[in-house]
Design a protein around this motif. Structure first.
Motif, mmCIF file in Angstrom:
data_model
loop_
_atom_site.group_PDB
_atom_site.id
_atom_site.type_symbol
_atom_site.label_atom_id
_atom_site.label_comp_id
_atom_site.label_asym_id
_atom_site.label_seq_id
_atom_site.Cartn_x
_atom_site.Cartn_y
_atom_site.Cartn_z
ATOM 1 N N VAL A 178 -0.598 -11.695 -4.261
ATOM 2 C CA VAL A 178 -0.663 -11.761 -2.796
ATOM 3 C C VAL A 178 0.455 -10.906 -2.179
ATOM 4 O O VAL A 178 0.232 -10.157 -1.230
ATOM 5 C CB VAL A 178 -0.594 -13.232 -2.316
ATOM 6 N N HIS A 179 1.656 -10.985 -2.764
ATOM 7 C CA HIS A 179 2.753 -10.147 -2.263
ATOM 8 C C HIS A 179 2.424 -8.669 -2.383
ATOM 9 O O HIS A 179 2.651 -7.889 -1.466
ATOM 10 C CB HIS A 179 4.039 -10.394 -3.074
ATOM 11 N N ARG A 180 1.916 -8.313 -3.554
ATOM 12 C CA ARG A 180 1.627 -6.891 -3.780
ATOM 13 C C ARG A 180 0.613 -6.372 -2.767
ATOM 14 O O ARG A 180 0.827 -5.342 -2.142
ATOM 15 C CB ARG A 180 1.062 -6.680 -5.194
ATOM 16 N N ILE A 181 -0.508 -7.096 -2.611
ATOM 17 C CA ILE A 181 -1.562 -6.521 -1.761
ATOM 18 C C ILE A 181 -1.184 -6.590 -0.282
ATOM 19 O O ILE A 181 -1.742 -5.870 0.534
ATOM 20 C CB ILE A 181 -2.969 -7.129 -2.010
ATOM 21 N N GLY A 182 -0.188 -7.424 0.027
ATOM 22 C CA GLY A 182 0.286 -7.506 1.402
ATOM 23 C C GLY A 182 0.962 -6.217 1.871
ATOM 24 O O GLY A 182 1.303 -6.080 3.034
ATOM 25 N N ARG A 183 1.174 -5.269 0.945
ATOM 26 C CA ARG A 183 1.819 -4.009 1.331
ATOM 27 C C ARG A 183 0.837 -3.030 1.942
ATOM 28 O O ARG A 183 1.207 -1.980 2.414
ATOM 29 C CB ARG A 183 2.460 -3.338 0.133
ATOM 30 N N THR A 184 -0.461 -3.387 1.859
ATOM 31 C CA THR A 184 -1.427 -2.498 2.495
ATOM 32 C C THR A 184 -2.137 -3.276 3.601
ATOM 33 O O THR A 184 -1.930 -4.482 3.752
ATOM 34 C CB THR A 184 -2.432 -1.927 1.462
ATOM 35 N N GLY A 185 -2.961 -2.586 4.368
ATOM 36 C CA GLY A 185 -3.707 -3.251 5.443
ATOM 37 C C GLY A 185 -2.796 -3.806 6.512
ATOM 38 O O GLY A 185 -3.080 -4.819 7.126
ATOM 39 N N ARG A 186 -1.648 -3.156 6.719
ATOM 40 C CA ARG A 186 -0.715 -3.663 7.734
ATOM 41 C C ARG A 186 -1.143 -3.263 9.141
ATOM 42 O O ARG A 186 -1.743 -2.212 9.327
ATOM 43 C CB ARG A 186 0.666 -3.097 7.472
ATOM 44 N N ILE A 187 -0.740 -4.090 10.079
ATOM 45 C CA ILE A 187 -0.988 -3.863 11.503
ATOM 46 C C ILE A 187 -2.396 -3.323 11.726
ATOM 47 O O ILE A 187 -2.610 -2.242 12.301
ATOM 48 C CB ILE A 187 0.052 -2.888 12.140
ATOM 49 N N GLY A 188 -3.336 -4.088 11.273
ATOM 50 C CA GLY A 188 -4.725 -3.768 11.565
ATOM 51 C C GLY A 188 -5.283 -2.537 10.860
ATOM 52 O O GLY A 188 -6.423 -2.176 11.052
ATOM 53 N N ARG A 189 -4.461 -1.875 10.020
ATOM 54 C CA ARG A 189 -5.012 -0.720 9.304
ATOM 55 C C ARG A 189 -5.889 -1.215 8.175
ATOM 56 O O ARG A 189 -5.704 -2.301 7.667
ATOM 57 C CB ARG A 189 -3.890 0.111 8.684
ATOM 58 N N GLU A 190 -6.778 -0.327 7.715
ATOM 59 C CA GLU A 190 -7.630 -0.716 6.593
ATOM 60 C C GLU A 190 -6.872 -0.527 5.292
ATOM 61 O O GLU A 190 -6.143 0.454 5.137
ATOM 62 C CB GLU A 190 -8.832 0.220 6.564
ATOM 63 N N GLY A 191 -7.019 -1.447 4.388
ATOM 64 C CA GLY A 191 -6.333 -1.290 3.109
ATOM 65 C C GLY A 191 -7.270 -1.582 1.958
ATOM 66 O O GLY A 191 -8.295 -2.234 2.118
ATOM 67 N N VAL A 192 -6.892 -1.083 0.799
ATOM 68 C CA VAL A 192 -7.694 -1.326 -0.397
ATOM 69 C C VAL A 192 -6.759 -1.818 -1.498
ATOM 70 O O VAL A 192 -5.687 -1.243 -1.703
ATOM 71 C CB VAL A 192 -8.379 -0.020 -0.887
ATOM 72 N N ALA A 193 -7.153 -2.889 -2.175
ATOM 73 C CA ALA A 193 -6.372 -3.383 -3.319
ATOM 74 C C ALA A 193 -7.248 -3.271 -4.562
ATOM 75 O O ALA A 193 -8.350 -3.806 -4.601
ATOM 76 C CB ALA A 193 -5.959 -4.820 -3.096
ATOM 77 N N ILE A 194 -6.746 -2.540 -5.549
ATOM 78 C CA ILE A 194 -7.530 -2.296 -6.762
ATOM 79 C C ILE A 194 -6.776 -2.865 -7.961
ATOM 80 O O ILE A 194 -5.567 -2.668 -8.091
ATOM 81 C CB ILE A 194 -7.766 -0.784 -6.941
#
Ligand code: AMP
Length: 561
Positions: free
Chosen positions: A340-356
């Motif tokens: 959860v910590h790791r993937i929290g580094r993407t998709g910030r402030i409404g941006r789209e993020g991808v966790a692979i």
């Protein structure tokens, strides 16, 4: 950026482990204990029995191995050569893995670790036991076999570990375990690890453990709403195929800015080197680097001069970066919370993020834990094919051309095209220009396409993949048209070797492009591979120190054509 305990693995020292063990894990590139290690090591060092809830991938092997070695090495002279610790595991594969881990941690301690498992010659194991083995790692059936033959004696056992106890029960080892435990002294310390605290586990624990302390990773309850909105995908690939899977994913996703997580600083350095050697712009970040180096790396990443940051969890902690488009778990995180910590580094402030996430078939259970914790689905993806990659590259080129057309400023180039147009068709000129951009954007393949689990199943069902190119019926491709050397490798169908194994080992170990490898033919007990003459010596040298599917290989060579 502060990384406490990053430089010297003191996280392990503060758990109470002896200095040589702390040094051994530091040398392996571990930066801090995993959650299960942080909980279990002090309990086991205190001498208590323990009931641990932990799955493969959480670092549970070290969680029991380090305290076990700590205990034996504190009193190294007593019972020298006798079995003082016994680790029971369900499978041969796990026995080898656990013994290897114990061996690495025990370096410099005078303690011998011997694995005993079925399917391997008895006499070899008997000789190893006779030479003296303080730590025995075995499958229950084979351990019983040795007990009956009196080639193993358990009267001096101080520590007993039942690892993956649920799997041992599933495999019908309950009675064997009872018989083995009965041979060990009642004064022993016992630890049991399982993936659930199901009633049958509690019942076996009740039988063999004395007032055990229960250890499980505290599961921080987290409201699903607090998680970033991130597309989560996992790819199931074998351990040896992770690098080539990653390169396909990077080519397909072409992330604007990615953090790739590895477990150890050694893995971070190796992966960064491999990626850079294949044309990706990667920077390493781990606790072994001095502050100045880390600041420089972060500056490159923040200013988007490096698109890929390869990092350990410790080094990436506390980093605040806004623009990460992809988080890639090259190694599984050690606990769902870490995921959860790791993937929290993407998709910030409404941006789209991808966790692979790349996971091996054995590590799939971890993904289910994460889904349970986050109440979100992790989609199991299929690796992009060559055709998918081509399509994706064309789309990217199309976008780039459109952007350039919109930006204008083409007067000079128009003139140039006009002059060419007197000689050639305008569509042909455009096609040639696009092809040039295209070919230039292609990266050197890291390795051939890795098989995914479904394909592996398909392979078994069909009785084997078609050879990539067979020696008789396919002309070599143009890129491999020079003089070739024929290599004869001492592994074949009997070792379940597939073309992808050979290509992976040769391309990966000799660091040559897979497209340089010529025809491959796999026979029952050997394989033939064509290699360009100028690369043959390098491949032979690289294969000397390599195992293919766990087998040592000998290589002979002769001119192919
Ligand atoms: P296991 O769950 O015991 O199968 O361990 C999974 C992997 O994690 C192994 O490759 C270990 O070498 C690695 N590992 C174990 N503990 C640590 C740690 N504290 N830091 C980094 N890697 C670790």
């Amino acid at each position: 950026m502060k990384t406490p305990s990053a430089g010297d693995a003191t996280g392990f020292a503060s758990l109470g482990l002896a200095a040589p063990l702390v040094a051994a894990v530091a040398a392996l590139g571990y930066e801090e204990p995993t959650p299960i290690q942080r909980e279990a090591i002090p309990v086991l060092l205190s001498g208590s029995d323990m009931l641990g809830l932990a799955a493969t991938g959480t670092g549970k092997t070290a969680a029991f191995a380090l305290p076990l070695l700590d205990r034996l090495s504190r009193d190294a002279r007593s019972n020298r050569g006798k079995a003082r610790a016994l680790v029971l595991v369900p499978t041969r594969e796990l026995a080898m893995q656990v013994a290897e881990a114990l061996h690495k941690y025990a370096k410099g301690s005078n303690l011998n670790v011997v694995p005993v498992y079925g399917g391997a010659p008895m006499d070899h194991q008997i000789r190893a036991l006779r030479r003296g083995a303080e730590v025995v790692v075995g499958t229950p059936g084979r351990v019983l076999d040795h007990l009956r033959r009196r080639t193993l004696e358990l009267g001096a056992i101080e520590v007993l570990v039942l690892d993956e106890a649920d799997e041992m029960l599933d495999m019908g080892f309950a009675e064997d375990i009872d018989a083995i435990v009965a041979e060990t002294p009642a004064t022993r310390q016992t630890a049991l690890f399982a993936a659930t605290f199901a009633p049958r586990i509690l019942s076996i624990a009740g039988k063999h453990l004395k007032t055990p302390k229960r250890v499980q990773i505290a599961q921080e309850k987290r409201a699903a709403g607090k998680l970033p909105q991130v597309r989560q995908v996992a790819f199931i690939v074998g351990k040896g195929q992770k690098v080539s899977a990653l390169s396909r994913i990077l080519d397909f996703e072409s992330p604007k800015s990615a953090i790739i997580f590895c477990r150890t600083r050694i893995e971070v350095d190796e992966l960064t080197d491999t990626l850079n050697a294949h044309g990706y712009g990667a920077q390493a970040l781990h606790g072994g680097m001095v502050q100045k180096q880390r600041d420089r790396v972060m500056q490159l990443f923040r200013s988007e001069q490096a698109d890929i940051l390869v990092a350990t969890d410790v080094a990436a902690r506390g980093l605040d970066i806004e623009h990460v488009s992809h988080v890639i778990n090259f190694d599984l995180p050690t606990a769902p919370e870490v995921y959860v910590h790791r993937i929290g580094r993407t998709g910030r402030i409404g941006r789209e993020g991808v966790a692979i996430t790349l996971a091996s078939p054995r590590e799939q259970r971890f993904l289910q834990y994460v889904e349970r914790l986050t109440k979100q689905k992790i989609e199991i993806g299929k690796l992009p094919s060559e055709a998918d990659l081509r399509k994706r590259r064309l789309e990217a080129t199309k976008d780039a051309v459109k952007k350039q057309l919109a930006e204008g400023g083409l007067d000079e180039t128009r003139e140039f095209v006009e002059s060419l147009a007197q000689e050639f068709d305008i569509l042909d000129i455009a096609a040639a220009a696009i092809k040039m951009i295209h070919d230039g954007s292609e990266k050197a393949p890291v390795a051939p396409a890795p098989p995914q689990v479904e394909e592996v199943r398909g392979y078994e069902a069909k009785g084997g993949f078609e050879p990539r190119r067979s020696l008789e019926d396919r002309a070599p491709r143009s890129r491999v048209s020079g003089p070739m050397t024929l290599l004869r490798l001492s592994v074949g169908k009997e070792e379940s070797i597939r073309p992808a194994d050979l290509v992976g080992a040769i391309a990966g170990e000799a660091k040559i492009s897979s497209s340089a490898i010529g025809a491959i033919k796999i026979h029952d007990d050997y394989s033939l591979v064509e290699i360009p003459d100028e690369l043959a010596a390098r491949v032979i040298a690289a294969l000397k120190s390599t195992k293919i599917r766990g087998n040592k290989v000998t290589v002979q060579s002769k001119p192919a054509r």
